[in-house]
Design a protein around this motif. Structure first.
Motif, PDB file in Angstrom:
ATOM      1  N   UNK A  72       0.840  -1.210   0.000  1.00 47.95           N
ATOM      2  CA  UNK A  72       0.000   0.000   0.000  1.00 47.95           C
ATOM      3  C   UNK A  72       0.871   1.254   0.000  1.00 47.95           C
ATOM      4  N   UNK A  73       1.951   1.243   0.778  1.00 43.89           N
ATOM      5  CA  UNK A  73       2.859   2.387   0.807  1.00 43.89           C
ATOM      6  C   UNK A  73       3.524   2.584  -0.555  1.00 43.89           C
ATOM      7  N   UNK A  74       3.907   1.467  -1.196  1.00 45.07           N
ATOM      8  CA  UNK A  74       4.542   1.558  -2.508  1.00 45.07           C
ATOM      9  C   UNK A  74       3.564   2.102  -3.540  1.00 45.07           C
ATOM     10  N   UNK A  75       2.319   1.649  -3.483  1.00 48.15           N
ATOM     11  CA  UNK A  75       1.315   2.146  -4.419  1.00 48.15           C
ATOM     12  C   UNK A  75       1.056   3.632  -4.193  1.00 48.15           C
ATOM     13  N   UNK A  76       1.008   4.053  -2.930  1.00 48.62           N
ATOM     14  CA  UNK A  76       0.778   5.466  -2.638  1.00 48.62           C
ATOM     15  C   UNK A  76       1.883   6.324  -3.237  1.00 48.62           C
ATOM     16  N   UNK A  77       3.133   5.867  -3.104  1.00 48.14           N
ATOM     17  CA  UNK A  77       4.257   6.617  -3.678  1.00 48.14           C
ATOM     18  C   UNK A  77       4.140   6.658  -5.200  1.00 48.14           C
TER      19      UNK A  77
ATOM     20  N   UNK B  73       0.449  10.659 -10.635  1.00 47.84           N
ATOM     21  CA  UNK B  73      -0.771  11.469 -10.577  1.00 47.84           C
ATOM     22  C   UNK B  73      -1.948  10.663 -11.119  1.00 47.84           C
ATOM     23  N   UNK B  74      -2.106   9.458 -10.546  1.00 46.53           N
ATOM     24  CA  UNK B  74      -3.158   8.539 -10.982  1.00 46.53           C
ATOM     25  C   UNK B  74      -3.501   7.603  -9.832  1.00 46.53           C
ATOM     26  N   UNK B  75      -4.664   6.996  -9.907  1.00 49.88           N
ATOM     27  CA  UNK B  75      -4.991   5.923  -8.969  1.00 49.88           C
ATOM     28  C   UNK B  75      -4.259   4.670  -9.429  1.00 49.88           C
ATOM     29  N   UNK B  76      -3.667   3.924  -8.479  1.00 49.33           N
ATOM     30  CA  UNK B  76      -2.854   2.749  -8.806  1.00 49.33           C
ATOM     31  C   UNK B  76      -3.393   1.543  -8.039  1.00 49.33           C
ATOM     32  N   UNK B  77      -3.369   0.379  -8.700  1.00 47.20           N
ATOM     33  CA  UNK B  77      -3.940  -0.847  -8.150  1.00 47.20           C
ATOM     34  C   UNK B  77      -2.927  -1.988  -8.262  1.00 47.20           C
TER      35      UNK B  77
ATOM     36  N   UNK C 176      -7.476  13.162  -4.166  1.00 50.22           N
ATOM     37  CA  UNK C 176      -7.244  13.917  -5.400  1.00 50.22           C
ATOM     38  C   UNK C 176      -7.367  13.023  -6.631  1.00 50.22           C
ATOM     39  N   UNK C 177      -7.016  11.753  -6.437  1.00 51.73           N
ATOM     40  CA  UNK C 177      -7.082  10.775  -7.524  1.00 51.73           C
ATOM     41  C   UNK C 177      -7.806   9.532  -7.007  1.00 51.73           C
ATOM     42  N   UNK C 178      -9.098   9.627  -6.796  1.00 52.54           N
ATOM     43  CA  UNK C 178      -9.822   8.499  -6.205  1.00 52.54           C
ATOM     44  C   UNK C 178      -9.869   7.304  -7.152  1.00 52.54           C
ATOM     45  N   UNK C 179      -9.806   6.094  -6.613  1.00 48.05           N
ATOM     46  CA  UNK C 179      -9.924   4.903  -7.458  1.00 48.05           C
ATOM     47  C   UNK C 179     -11.348   4.743  -7.984  1.00 48.05           C
ATOM     48  N   UNK C 180     -11.493   3.859  -8.929  1.00 50.42           N
ATOM     49  CA  UNK C 180     -12.810   3.578  -9.494  1.00 50.42           C
ATOM     50  C   UNK C 180     -13.715   3.003  -8.415  1.00 50.42           C
ATOM     51  N   UNK C 181     -14.937   3.473  -8.334  1.00 53.34           N
ATOM     52  CA  UNK C 181     -15.913   2.904  -7.409  1.00 53.34           C
ATOM     53  C   UNK C 181     -16.341   1.530  -7.917  1.00 53.34           C
TER      54      UNK C 181
ATOM     55  N   UNK D 294      -0.650 -11.831 -11.901  1.00 54.08           N
ATOM     56  CA  UNK D 294      -0.735 -10.607 -11.104  1.00 54.08           C
ATOM     57  C   UNK D 294      -0.644  -9.416 -12.037  1.00 54.08           C
ATOM     58  N   UNK D 295      -1.085  -8.277 -11.556  1.00 56.82           N
ATOM     59  CA  UNK D 295      -1.085  -7.080 -12.396  1.00 56.82           C
ATOM     60  C   UNK D 295      -0.991  -5.827 -11.553  1.00 56.82           C
ATOM     61  N   UNK D 296      -0.421  -4.788 -12.151  1.00 56.74           N
ATOM     62  CA  UNK D 296      -0.521  -3.438 -11.612  1.00 56.74           C
ATOM     63  C   UNK D 296      -1.292  -2.628 -12.627  1.00 56.74           C
ATOM     64  N   UNK D 297      -2.132  -1.723 -12.143  1.00 56.16           N
ATOM     65  CA  UNK D 297      -3.026  -0.984 -13.029  1.00 56.16           C
ATOM     66  C   UNK D 297      -3.147   0.457 -12.578  1.00 56.16           C
ATOM     67  N   UNK D 298      -3.611   1.296 -13.501  1.00 56.28           N
ATOM     68  CA  UNK D 298      -3.889   2.696 -13.190  1.00 56.28           C
ATOM     69  C   UNK D 298      -5.253   3.064 -13.746  1.00 56.28           C
ATOM     70  N   UNK D 299      -5.855   4.095 -13.181  1.00 60.53           N
ATOM     71  CA  UNK D 299      -7.077   4.651 -13.752  1.00 60.53           C
ATOM     72  C   UNK D 299      -6.971   6.166 -13.761  1.00 60.53           C
TER      73      UNK D 299
END
Length: 256
Positions: free
Chosen positions: A92-97, A103-107, A126-131, A218-223
């Motif tokens: 979670x800390x790594x994703x926040x960084x 400047x995007x939501x990261x998953x 500021x960059x909320x994830x998808x609901x 596994x995957x990392x994603x942005x929105x």
């Protein structure tokens, strides 16, 4: 008395405290320790130590092997739960960084036991994830995370997933059939990236890249908001470089 009021002290249960001291003493010996040594290190009378050791062993917190006491399955389970929380905090800390830099939501998500599981997501107003308005597990065909994970599965696992969760369009932009999805997944495998524009949620564009975590998908994603769709390819490239440099190591720390 404090300011004329009596001071309230918590009620402490001595037997629990003594049992915890014994568990701590056992934890300092990877190969285990005998009762007399544990009693000495915990500062307990030997008869009390024997009683507590019998109880802790009966409850599964300790195990006796060749005359010494080691942690049992119940204590190991507590340790695993704590380690899992720490691992999730790390990712979670790594994703926040990453989210701040991109400047995007990261998953971060995995495919585990036949299901899509979003392990962690950034929490930035500021960059909320998808609901998650429709269950991510049942709508993998409609979002970049799911498409990236499905593309990594073998044919039988993919067939099993789609048999349980048939393709159903969620928005006017969603894939509309199994055949269309399979064609999309072929492109995802070749490009090693899934792009999705308003297929799961109107007003949102997403991308996902595969992450190597042993044999697991596994995957990392942005929105991003759809109005920033022109940034999607650039930000995805930056995410890939970031994942290769630092985040893959943290991904391995997640229990798959």
């Amino acid at each position: 008395m404090v300011n004329g009021e009596p001071v309230s002290h918590p009620t402490l249960i001595g037997s629990v405290q003594r049992a915890l001291r014994l568990l701590e003493a056992v934890g300092t010996h990877s190969a285990g320790a005998p009762a007399k040594q544990l009693a000495r290190e915990a500062g307990l009378p030997l008869p009390t130590t024997y009683h507590l050791l019998r109880t802790l062993t009966h409850e599964g917190y300790l195990r006796r092997e060749n005359g010494v006491f080691v942690y049992g399955e119940a204590a190991d389970a507590i340790g695993r739960a704590g380690a899992e929380r720490r691992r999730r905090t790390d990712i979670a800390d790594a994703l926040a960084a990453a989210g701040k830099q991109l400047d995007a939501a990261v998953y971060f998500a995995v495919y585990r036991a036949g299901e899509v599981e979003v392990v962690a997501v950034t929490d930035d107003q500021r960059r909320p994830p998808v609901t998650e308005w429709a269950d991510f597990r049942t709508t993998a065909h409609a979002h970049a995370i799911g498409q990236c994970l499905l593309a990594q599965l073998d044919e039988q696992a993919r067939k099993d997933h789609l048999a349980r969760y048939p393709v159903q369009p969620l928005t006017p932009y969603s894939v509309r059939s199994r055949g269309e999805l399979l064609h999309r997944l072929d492109r995802v495998r070749r490009a090693q990236v899934a792009y999705e524009q308003q297929e799961y949620a109107l007003g949102t564009v997403c991308s996902a890249i595969p992450i190597q975590v042993g044999s697991a998908a596994a995957t990392m994603a942005i929105s991003l908001p759809a109005r920033e769709a022109q940034r999607l390819h650039c930000v995805t490239g930056r995410l890939r470089r970031m994942a290769e440099a630092t985040l893959t190591t943290l991904a391995f720390s997640i229990s798959i």
